[in-house]
Design a protein around this motif. Sequence first.
Motif, PDB file in Angstrom:
ATOM      1  N   ALA A   2       0.819  -1.157   0.050  1.00 30.55           N
ATOM      2  CA  ALA A   2      -0.110   0.036   0.089  1.00 30.55           C
ATOM      3  C   ALA A   2       0.965   1.335   0.007  1.00 30.55           C
ATOM      4  O   ALA A   2       1.867   1.217   0.562  1.00 30.55           O
ATOM      5  CB  ALA A   2      -1.047  -0.114   1.062  1.00 30.55           C
ATOM      6  N   THR A 131      -6.050   5.109  -4.178  1.00 34.33           N
ATOM      7  CA  THR A 131      -6.954   4.428  -3.405  1.00 34.33           C
ATOM      8  C   THR A 131      -8.704   4.509  -4.109  1.00 34.33           C
ATOM      9  O   THR A 131      -9.643   4.283  -3.458  1.00 34.33           O
ATOM     10  CB  THR A 131      -7.476   5.239  -2.090  1.00 34.33           C
ATOM     11  N   GLU A 133     -10.411   7.162  -3.590  1.00 37.12           N
ATOM     12  CA  GLU A 133     -11.274   7.860  -2.871  1.00 37.12           C
ATOM     13  C   GLU A 133     -11.413   9.334  -3.525  1.00 37.12           C
ATOM     14  O   GLU A 133     -10.757   9.726  -4.225  1.00 37.12           O
ATOM     15  CB  GLU A 133     -10.678   7.991  -1.594  1.00 37.12           C
TER      16      GLU A 133
END
Length: 149
Positions: A2, A131, A133
Amino acid sequence: MAEILESYRLPLDTTAFLKDKILPKCAIEDSIAGQIRLLLLTSFDECSFDPEFGCEIWEHEFEHSQISKIWIDRMSLQMTTLLQKYEQRLMNIVIKAQITEKEFKSDNTNQSTVRLQKCLTINLNANLTSTNEPFYFKDSIFISPFSTD
């Protein structure tokens, strides 16, 4: 693996680094917002490392002609293109620009003066590449100053 979603805080605090050997960090959203502001507030040829870094807005800063929907759409498209090139931490970029006029009053000893300034508001919706997002950004800058009495 990540990706870490933080960046170094600007301007860099070199005094803190020399003392603690640590540079302060900020959230990736703050770092991206800073990069967007830098692109908006920089004119072409201002950065010697990349003459294309910057925004076309400042090429037209003192034009007193009516700013049209075509000009606003062109600014939105140019900002989208710039962000695709210089801010690869964002994807699905959608920019909406709007021009308004703000009035400022100043009282001199003999007369009162009203200043009008055009205000460009940028609304940006995108997604973080790492991500997916949502990312939102809104900023306003004053352009084309002029005054009336």
